[in-house]
Scaffold this motif. Structure first.
Motif, PDB file in Angstrom:
ATOM      1  N   MET A   1       8.862   0.180   7.223  1.00 63.03           N
ATOM      2  CA  MET A   1       8.058   1.184   6.822  1.00 63.03           C
ATOM      3  C   MET A   1       8.081   2.382   7.814  1.00 63.03           C
TER       4      MET A   1
ATOM      5  N   GLY B   1       0.770  -1.334  -0.014  1.00 62.24           N
ATOM      6  CA  GLY B   1       0.047  -0.058  -0.098  1.00 62.24           C
ATOM      7  C   GLY B   1       1.035   1.321  -0.211  1.00 62.24           C
ATOM      8  N   THR B   2       2.109   1.302   0.598  1.00 62.12           N
ATOM      9  CA  THR B   2       2.898   2.212   0.587  1.00 62.12           C
ATOM     10  C   THR B   2       4.367   1.296   0.579  1.00 62.12           C
TER      11      THR B   2
ATOM     12  N   SER C   1       6.879   0.274  -5.011  1.00 62.55           N
ATOM     13  CA  SER C   1       6.204   1.787  -5.773  1.00 62.55           C
ATOM     14  C   SER C   1       6.188   1.234  -7.320  1.00 62.55           C
TER      15      SER C   1
END
Lengths: 230, 179
Positions: free
Chosen positions: A214, A161-162, A182
């Motif tokens: 993260m 998600g990130t 990414s």
């Protein structure tokens, strides 16, 4: 009145620069000329007095004030970091690793063997040594450890998600890859692929440990083995 | 031998070893401070010049040519910084015999501390470039060749300045009756 020749001889005598012949010349001249003798004695007294002046001790705090005023960079002067062998070698290694990563990212995944025509050699000589699947709610997909003619490498096919950072460690070598995930391709509905060469990482039965981060916090881990035929 | 030691320390400095630079400071702080003191005749200014000298040496160590003696290089920085500090002061007119406070008889001889003070005063009455050669020769004990390296002057010019400086000092001290 002393001429410049005799004056030079007097000064040179004081400075210990006369040879034997010049010393004799000066001695004869002084004997013959009382004014020159007085002049010679004046300079001898002057220079003896200069030599007697004693050195003054510098202020005790001078050394600390000098050292305290030096630039605080641990690398020392700006020019010095490159002259430090360890830093120079580290810089070269970082440059090589960066180059390898950029090359792999730009090149993208290897084309399927079927797309390569007209070559006698196998198009893809990579051997997958190990693969782990990831599905921890933050990162999903898989990571493969492979070997090709250049050595070991990792192939990330992950979604996040990130984007996450990955610390890769094996047998004292470490490498950090930032922004994994990414390169998602949402339009195609599948994760992006990132291949990372691991120069310096060796085969030898050891493991390759991955730590997913993260915002500096560990969000997952995985271990791959360099032995293919487990 | 000493030059070799300096060269080793400089090389270590260039590799980022601050302890090596500290050794150079310990080794040269006294001569650098004294050179500045003799040129400036002010302990505070000399302290500032000494500090600036070492900071500049640290910053520009990459420019130092190891084929020259290290002390010649750092003394050059010290001399230039001292001359800059002098330049920031009101320019001195140079020695004028009328400035002597008193003109004692020729047989008056000062000894020890008084003689030292008289010489220091006389030094401040000659031009800085002449004072510099006196300092390098008689306080730093440099050869003509080393003085030339410090001042970036030919030996012939160094000698000429040194002889002129001694002549002026003698004249001044004669007026004071101290030699």
């Amino acid at each position: 009145m002393a001429d410049s020749r005799h004056l030079s001889l007097i000064h040179a005598e004081i400075d210990g620069e006369l040879d034997g012949q010049q010393r004799g010349e000066l001695a004869r001249s002084v004997l013959a000329d009382p004014e020159l003798r007085v002049l010679r004695e004046d300079f001898q007294r002057l220079c003896a007095a200069l030599e007697k002046l004693e050195d003054v001790e510098p202020p005790p705090e001078l050394r600390e004030s000098i050292l305290g005023a030096l630039p605080q960079s641990t690398a020392g002067p700006a020019w010095s970091w490159w002259s430090r062998p360890r830093l120079r070698y580290a810089a070269v290694i970082v440059a090589l690793l960066t180059g390898a990563v950029v090359y792999e990212v730009v090149r993208g995944p290897e084309p399927p063997t079927t797309e390569v025509a007209g070559t006698m050699a196998p198009a893809d000589t990579r051997t997958t040594l190990d693969t782990v699947r990831l599905d921890n709610g933050v990162v999903s997909g898989r990571v493969s450890l492979y070997r090709d003619r250049r050595g070991l490498g990792l192939r990330f096919e992950v979604s996040a998600g990130t984007p996450v950072d990955v610390l890769i460690a094996s047998d004292g070598h470490t490498l950090r890859i930032n922004g994994v995930g990414s390169q998602d391709k949402p339009a195609q509905g599948k994760p992006g692929v990132l291949a990372v060469a691991l120069p310096g990482f060796r085969m030898g039965g050891q493991t390759v440990d991955l730590t997913f981060l993260m915002a500096g916090r560990q969000v997952g881990s995985a271990t791959l083995r360099t032995v293919a035929d487990r | 031998m000493k030059e070799d030691d300096d060269a080793t320390l400089v090389r270590r400095c260039r590799e980022g070893d601050r302890a090596a630079f500290e050794q150079l400071v310990v080794r040269y702080q006294k001569p650098v401070f004294n050179a500045a003191l003799r040129l400036l005749h002010d302990p505070e200014d000399a302290r500032d010049v000494a500090q600036t000298t070492f900071l500049k040496a640290f910053e520009h160590l990459g420019d130092y040519d190891p084929s020259f003696k290290f002390y010649s290089w750092i003394y050059r920085i010290a001399v230039n910084e001292s001359l800059n500090a002098l330049g920031a002061r009101k320019p001195h007119e140079g020695f004028d015999g009328d400035e002597a406070d008193e003109a004692p008889g020729p047989d008056r001889q000062l000894e020890g501390e008084q003689m030292g003070r008289a010489i220091e005063e006389a030094l401040m009455h000659i031009k800085p470039e002449l004072r510099t050669v006196i300092v390098l020769r008689h306080f730093m004990h440099l050869s003509y060749q080393d003085m030339g390296q410090v001042l970036l002057l030919p030996e012939k010019t160094v000698k000429s300045r040194l002889y002129s400086a001694r002549q002026l000092l003698r004249d001044h001290l004669l007026q004071l009756g101290t030699i």
